[in-house]
Design a protein around this motif. Sequence first.
Motif, PDB file in Angstrom:
ATOM      1  N   UNK A 150      85.273  26.699  38.454  1.00 52.91           N
ATOM      2  CA  UNK A 150      86.143  26.716  38.798  1.00 52.91           C
ATOM      3  C   UNK A 150      86.467  28.202  39.112  1.00 52.91           C
ATOM      4  N   UNK A 151      87.732  28.297  40.070  1.00 52.25           N
ATOM      5  CA  UNK A 151      87.971  29.607  40.603  1.00 52.25           C
ATOM      6  C   UNK A 151      88.007  30.559  39.487  1.00 52.25           C
ATOM      7  N   UNK A 152      88.713  30.167  38.307  1.00 58.87           N
ATOM      8  CA  UNK A 152      88.829  31.185  37.139  1.00 58.87           C
ATOM      9  C   UNK A 152      87.531  31.529  36.499  1.00 58.87           C
ATOM     10  N   UNK A 153      86.566  30.439  36.402  1.00 54.71           N
ATOM     11  CA  UNK A 153      85.253  30.511  35.812  1.00 54.71           C
ATOM     12  C   UNK A 153      84.610  31.281  36.572  1.00 54.71           C
ATOM     13  N   UNK A 154      84.496  31.321  38.015  1.00 58.63           N
ATOM     14  CA  UNK A 154      83.506  32.210  38.796  1.00 58.63           C
ATOM     15  C   UNK A 154      84.255  33.690  38.844  1.00 58.63           C
ATOM     16  N   UNK A 155      85.447  33.876  38.663  1.00 58.68           N
ATOM     17  CA  UNK A 155      86.050  35.155  38.384  1.00 58.68           C
ATOM     18  C   UNK A 155      85.400  35.872  36.922  1.00 58.68           C
ATOM     19  N   UNK A 156      85.552  34.911  35.922  1.00 61.22           N
ATOM     20  CA  UNK A 156      84.868  35.531  34.894  1.00 61.22           C
ATOM     21  C   UNK A 156      83.288  35.705  34.916  1.00 61.22           C
ATOM     22  N   UNK A 157      82.700  34.880  35.451  1.00 57.85           N
ATOM     23  CA  UNK A 157      81.270  35.049  35.718  1.00 57.85           C
ATOM     24  C   UNK A 157      80.650  36.328  36.395  1.00 57.85           C
ATOM     25  N   UNK A 158      81.670  36.539  37.436  1.00 57.32           N
ATOM     26  CA  UNK A 158      81.459  37.824  38.405  1.00 57.32           C
ATOM     27  C   UNK A 158      81.615  38.991  37.578  1.00 57.32           C
ATOM     28  N   UNK A 159      82.613  39.031  36.635  1.00 58.07           N
ATOM     29  CA  UNK A 159      83.096  40.027  35.712  1.00 58.07           C
ATOM     30  C   UNK A 159      82.030  40.251  34.744  1.00 58.07           C
ATOM     31  N   UNK A 160      81.485  39.375  34.185  1.00 56.45           N
ATOM     32  CA  UNK A 160      80.456  39.394  33.255  1.00 56.45           C
ATOM     33  C   UNK A 160      79.034  39.941  33.908  1.00 56.45           C
ATOM     34  N   UNK A 161      78.834  39.480  34.921  1.00 56.64           N
ATOM     35  CA  UNK A 161      77.564  39.926  35.708  1.00 56.64           C
ATOM     36  C   UNK A 161      77.665  41.545  35.996  1.00 56.64           C
ATOM     37  N   UNK A 162      78.899  41.812  36.585  1.00 52.65           N
ATOM     38  CA  UNK A 162      79.102  43.314  36.846  1.00 52.65           C
ATOM     39  C   UNK A 162      79.071  44.104  35.640  1.00 52.65           C
ATOM     40  N   UNK A 163      79.583  43.769  34.599  1.00 52.61           N
ATOM     41  CA  UNK A 163      79.415  44.522  33.286  1.00 52.61           C
ATOM     42  C   UNK A 163      78.059  44.519  32.677  1.00 52.61           C
TER      43      UNK A 163
END
Length: 51
Positions: A17-30
Motif C-alpha cells: 500500500x502507499x503507507x507500506x511503501x513509505x515505511x519500506x523506504x524509511x526502513x531502507x534509508x535507515x
Amino acid sequence: MNAQIRALWSHPAVPLTREQRAEYERLCAELARVERGGAAAADRARMLPAA
C-alpha cells in the motif's frame, strides 16, 4: 531492521500500500545510514595506531 523490512513485504508479488511503501523506504534509508555508519567506524578503527 531487516526483519521489519521482511515482515512488511511478505511476498514480492504482493504490492505494498502507499503507507507500506513509505515505511519500506524509511526502513531502507535507515538501514543504509546504519551500514554507512558501521563502515565509517571500521575506517576510523583502521586509522588508529596499533596498541
